[in-house]
Motif scaffolding. Structure first.
Motif, mmCIF file in Angstrom:
data_model
loop_
_atom_site.group_PDB
_atom_site.id
_atom_site.type_symbol
_atom_site.label_atom_id
_atom_site.label_comp_id
_atom_site.label_asym_id
_atom_site.label_seq_id
_atom_site.Cartn_x
_atom_site.Cartn_y
_atom_site.Cartn_z
ATOM 1 N N SER A 38 0.849 -1.194 0.000
ATOM 2 C CA SER A 38 0.000 0.000 0.000
ATOM 3 C C SER A 38 0.879 1.236 0.000
ATOM 4 C CB SER A 38 -0.901 0.008 1.222
ATOM 5 O OG SER A 38 -0.106 0.048 2.382
ATOM 6 N N ASP A 39 0.323 2.319 -0.461
ATOM 7 C CA ASP A 39 1.064 3.582 -0.496
ATOM 8 C C ASP A 39 0.221 4.627 0.229
ATOM 9 O OD1 ASP A 39 2.921 5.525 -1.065
ATOM 10 O OD2 ASP A 39 2.098 5.948 -3.054
ATOM 11 N N ILE A 40 0.354 4.650 1.564
ATOM 12 C CA ILE A 40 -0.416 5.605 2.361
ATOM 13 C C ILE A 40 0.546 6.507 3.140
ATOM 14 C CG2 ILE A 40 -2.381 4.028 2.602
ATOM 15 C CD1 ILE A 40 -1.413 3.701 5.593
ATOM 16 N N ASP A 41 0.036 7.609 3.601
ATOM 17 C CA ASP A 41 0.814 8.510 4.452
ATOM 18 C C ASP A 41 0.866 7.902 5.851
ATOM 19 O OD1 ASP A 41 1.969 10.546 5.901
ATOM 20 O OD2 ASP A 41 0.379 12.010 5.516
ATOM 21 N N GLU A 98 -5.985 1.440 7.159
ATOM 22 C CA GLU A 98 -5.867 2.252 5.943
ATOM 23 C C GLU A 98 -5.129 1.513 4.827
ATOM 24 O OE1 GLU A 98 -4.286 6.117 6.926
ATOM 25 O OE2 GLU A 98 -6.072 6.667 8.081
ATOM 26 N N LYS A 99 -4.117 0.739 5.191
ATOM 27 C CA LYS A 99 -3.393 -0.052 4.187
ATOM 28 C C LYS A 99 -4.326 -1.079 3.551
ATOM 29 C CE LYS A 99 1.213 0.260 6.317
ATOM 30 N NZ LYS A 99 2.265 -0.515 7.020
ATOM 31 N N GLU A 109 -7.625 -1.023 3.404
ATOM 32 C CA GLU A 109 -8.658 -0.349 2.605
ATOM 33 C C GLU A 109 -8.108 0.150 1.271
ATOM 34 O OE1 GLU A 109 -10.033 2.549 5.440
ATOM 35 O OE2 GLU A 109 -11.493 1.149 6.307
ATOM 36 N N ALA A 110 -6.883 0.687 1.290
ATOM 37 C CA ALA A 110 -6.283 1.204 0.053
ATOM 38 C C ALA A 110 -6.097 0.098 -0.971
ATOM 39 C CB ALA A 110 -4.947 1.886 0.360
ATOM 40 N N VAL A 111 -5.618 -1.063 -0.527
ATOM 41 C CA VAL A 111 -5.372 -2.168 -1.460
ATOM 42 C C VAL A 111 -6.688 -2.843 -1.857
ATOM 43 C CG1 VAL A 111 -4.232 -4.411 -1.733
ATOM 44 C CG2 VAL A 111 -2.990 -2.477 -0.735
ATOM 45 N N SER A 159 -9.528 -1.502 -2.226
ATOM 46 C CA SER A 159 -10.243 -0.669 -3.204
ATOM 47 C C SER A 159 -9.738 -0.925 -4.628
ATOM 48 C CB SER A 159 -10.104 0.818 -2.854
ATOM 49 O OG SER A 159 -8.779 1.265 -3.063
ATOM 50 N N GLN A 160 -8.483 -1.355 -4.758
ATOM 51 C CA GLN A 160 -7.906 -1.654 -6.076
ATOM 52 C C GLN A 160 -8.124 -3.111 -6.482
ATOM 53 O OE1 GLN A 160 -3.741 -0.936 -5.514
ATOM 54 N NE2 GLN A 160 -4.041 1.132 -4.736
#
Length: 194
Positions: free
Chosen positions: A29-32, A51-52, A54-56, A58-59
């Motif tokens: 994942s690429d999160i802040d 958050e990691k 959820e970010a992945v 979603s893709q």
């Protein structure tokens, strides 16, 4: 059912292999990862894992996604993932002769979009480190990119006086919690349910 690991950590891949689980894809994942103002270590670890995942997810819909985050903390202070010798040295000096917590949060999002989370809290007691021991550990380079500036699965184990909690959690993926989450999401150890 495809299984995606939302982490580039080779240690997490090795730990999953102990459960006889191999991800179909590895998608970091690429999160802040900047801590929020006055954010405490435990909720910080949980937020990053969530958050990691959820970010992945979603893709990669219709898959099982696992993400984790490890935070080393002395009291309320979150230690960095050491990138420089000075960061690693500061972490080692701070941990020397005292206890610290290693929080590893795990988040799994199943194919239906249901999120499940667990958090492992391990207390690690480090011996009082001499300057020579700190210098030797810094010279080993083992600390690079590691939360708190050390890797318990390497040379640093010789400096750990006691540990209460999950060894695999300190390495980067608590296997008991991970197995429970994956089983609840339809993916079992030894590849069952795939």
């Amino acid at each position: 059912m495809a299984f995606v690991l939302a982490s580039a950590s080779p240690r997490r891949l090795d730990l999953l292999a102990q459960l006889d689980i191999q991800p179909d894809r590895v998608v970091p994942s690429d999160i802040d990862e900047t801590p929020g103002k006055a954010e405490l270590p435990r909720p910080y670890a949980a937020r990053l894992a969530r958050e990691k995942a959820e970010a992945v997810a979603s893709q990669h819909p219709d898959t099982i996604v696992l993400a984790a985050d490890t935070v080393v903390a002395v009291g309320r202070r979150i230690l960095p993932k050491a990138e420089t010798e000075s960061e690693a040295r500061a972490c080692l000096k701070l941990m020397s002769g005292r206890r610290h917590h290693v929080y590893t949060a795990v988040a799994v999002i199943d194919a239906a979009g249901t999120r499940r989370e667990r958090l492992s809290d391990t207390v690690v007691t480090v011996k009082r480190l001499t300057d020579e021991e700190i210098n030797a550990y810094i010279a080993s380079g083992e600390w690079k990119g590691k939360a708190g500036g050390y890797a318990i699965q390497g040379r640093f184990a010789a400096y750990v006086k006691a540990m209460a909690g999950s060894y695999s959690g300190v390495v980067g993926l608590p296997l008991y919690e991970t197995n429970a989450l994956l089983s609840a999401s339809g993916l079992s150890a030894n590849g069952a349910g795939r």
